[in-house]
Each structure stands twice: as structure tokens, then as C-alpha cells.
Write a protein that holds these residues in place. Structure first.
Motif, PDB file in Angstrom:
ATOM      1  N   TYR A   1       0.835  -1.196   0.000  1.00 30.60           N
ATOM      2  CA  TYR A   1       0.000   0.000   0.000  1.00 30.60           C
ATOM      3  C   TYR A   1       0.874   1.252   0.000  1.00 30.60           C
ATOM      4  O   TYR A   1       2.061   1.191   0.283  1.00 30.60           O
ATOM      5  CB  TYR A   1      -0.960  -0.001   1.195  1.00 30.60           C
ATOM      6  CG  TYR A   1      -0.276   0.006   2.545  1.00 30.60           C
ATOM      7  CD1 TYR A   1       0.014   1.207   3.177  1.00 30.60           C
ATOM      8  CD2 TYR A   1       0.084  -1.173   3.183  1.00 30.60           C
ATOM      9  CE1 TYR A   1       0.653   1.234   4.414  1.00 30.60           C
ATOM     10  CE2 TYR A   1       0.711  -1.164   4.412  1.00 30.60           C
ATOM     11  CZ  TYR A   1       0.991   0.038   5.021  1.00 30.60           C
ATOM     12  OH  TYR A   1       1.623   0.063   6.236  1.00 30.60           O
TER      13      TYR A   1
ATOM     14  N   GLY B   1      -4.826  -3.826   9.503  1.00 37.11           N
ATOM     15  CA  GLY B   1      -4.529  -3.166  10.770  1.00 37.11           C
ATOM     16  C   GLY B   1      -3.226  -3.600  11.425  1.00 37.11           C
ATOM     17  O   GLY B   1      -2.914  -3.186  12.537  1.00 37.11           O
TER      18      GLY B   1
ATOM     19  N   CYS C   1      -1.086  -1.110   8.417  1.00 41.34           N
ATOM     20  CA  CYS C   1      -1.704  -1.597   7.185  1.00 41.34           C
ATOM     21  C   CYS C   1      -3.190  -1.218   7.140  1.00 41.34           C
ATOM     22  O   CYS C   1      -3.942  -1.527   8.070  1.00 41.34           O
ATOM     23  CB  CYS C   1      -1.553  -3.110   7.094  1.00 41.34           C
ATOM     24  SG  CYS C   1      -2.348  -3.826   5.632  1.00 41.34           S
ATOM     25  N   PRO C   2      -3.614  -0.572   6.042  1.00 41.69           N
ATOM     26  CA  PRO C   2      -5.026  -0.197   5.917  1.00 41.69           C
ATOM     27  C   PRO C   2      -5.934  -1.391   5.604  1.00 41.69           C
ATOM     28  O   PRO C   2      -7.150  -1.304   5.725  1.00 41.69           O
ATOM     29  CB  PRO C   2      -5.019   0.799   4.754  1.00 41.69           C
ATOM     30  CG  PRO C   2      -3.868   0.374   3.914  1.00 41.69           C
ATOM     31  CD  PRO C   2      -2.828  -0.121   4.895  1.00 41.69           C
ATOM     32  N   HIS C   3      -5.338  -2.526   5.229  1.00 41.04           N
ATOM     33  CA  HIS C   3      -6.113  -3.704   4.859  1.00 41.04           C
ATOM     34  C   HIS C   3      -6.451  -4.581   6.060  1.00 41.04           C
ATOM     35  O   HIS C   3      -7.553  -5.108   6.153  1.00 41.04           O
ATOM     36  CB  HIS C   3      -5.361  -4.531   3.811  1.00 41.04           C
ATOM     37  CG  HIS C   3      -5.019  -3.753   2.583  1.00 41.04           C
ATOM     38  ND1 HIS C   3      -5.938  -3.431   1.611  1.00 41.04           N
ATOM     39  CD2 HIS C   3      -3.858  -3.197   2.177  1.00 41.04           C
ATOM     40  CE1 HIS C   3      -5.363  -2.730   0.661  1.00 41.04           C
ATOM     41  NE2 HIS C   3      -4.087  -2.572   0.975  1.00 41.04           N
TER      42      HIS C   3
ATOM     43  N   HIS D   1      -1.235   6.097   4.134  1.00 38.75           N
ATOM     44  CA  HIS D   1      -1.706   5.238   5.222  1.00 38.75           C
ATOM     45  C   HIS D   1      -0.755   5.109   6.408  1.00 38.75           C
ATOM     46  O   HIS D   1      -1.158   4.610   7.455  1.00 38.75           O
ATOM     47  CB  HIS D   1      -2.022   3.850   4.680  1.00 38.75           C
ATOM     48  CG  HIS D   1      -3.090   3.858   3.635  1.00 38.75           C
ATOM     49  ND1 HIS D   1      -4.416   4.069   3.928  1.00 38.75           N
ATOM     50  CD2 HIS D   1      -3.024   3.718   2.289  1.00 38.75           C
ATOM     51  CE1 HIS D   1      -5.130   4.037   2.817  1.00 38.75           C
ATOM     52  NE2 HIS D   1      -4.298   3.837   1.802  1.00 38.75           N
TER      53      HIS D   1
END
Length: 114
Positions: free
Chosen positions: A81, A94, A90-92, A86
Motif C-alpha cells: 500500500y 490493521g 496496514c489499511p487492509h 496510510h
């Protein structure tokens, strides 16, 4: 202002390459600059303009700066990412098990001789 030191370092590298290749004039230098490298592109460009005027080999040589987007890899979910958008988490999923894969480098890409 470390941009001036970076400009002088790039000039030294270009001078070395020019000497090795018997180049007498350089019109353009292309640089890849990571977006989290800590270098401010505008400041580097200003330092470059000032510094090359003092070098006969590169007098008025143009500096082109291409941005390298900062990307981070998540070890937990294996996604990549954009770092700046972000951050470290991780934005996907956490996770904080992440590391930067690109975006902190400074690469001399091309020297155009005339």
C-alpha cells in the motif's frame, strides 16, 4: 539544508562519469527521488541551479526529478500500500508488521551529454 550536500555529491558523481567517458559538456541530469527520502525537491532544484553555475562541465545543466512513490509491504496480509497515505499501519488488516519497500532512495538515473 542537506539538499546542498546532495547537489554537490551528484555533481561529483557526474564529473567522475564524464571524465571516465571523455564527456566535455552535460546538459541534463535525471534523478529519481523517493517521496519519503527526506529531500525536498524544490530545495534540491534550487541548490542544483546555484551549484552547477560554478562547474564548466555542467554550466546551466537541467536537473529533472522523478518522484518514486513510497510503498509499504504488510507481512500479515501480504498487501502493498501507499505509505504516505496510510502510514505504518496496514489499511487492509490493521497490522503493524510492515516495512518500506520503496520510496526512500535517491537514484541518479540519466546523464545527458552534449
Amino acid at each position: 539544508m542537506h539538499e546542498l550536500g546532495i547537489a554537490f555529491y551528484i555533481i561529483k558523481v557526474v564529473e567522475r562519469v564524464a571524465e571516465d567517458n571523455k564527456v566535455t559538456s552535460v546538459s541534463k541530469v535525471s534523478l529519481e527521488l523517493g517521496e519519503v527520502s527526506g529531500v525536498i525537491p524544490k530545495e534540491l532544484a534550487d541548490c542544483w541551479k546555484w551549484a552547477v553555475k560554478k562547474k564548466e562541465l555542467m554550466k546551466d545543466a537541467e536537473l529533472l526529478i522523478e518522484k518514486i512513490t513510497a510503498l509499504t509491504y504488510c507481512e500479515s496480509c501480504e498487501n502493498i500500500y501507499e505509505t504516505v497515505q496510510h502510514g505504518r499501519i496496514c489499511p487492509h488488516c490493521g497490522s503493524e508488521r510492515t516495512y518500506l519497500v520503496q520510496g526512500n532512495e535517491i537514484n541518479l538515473k540519466e546523464i545527458v551529454a552534449c
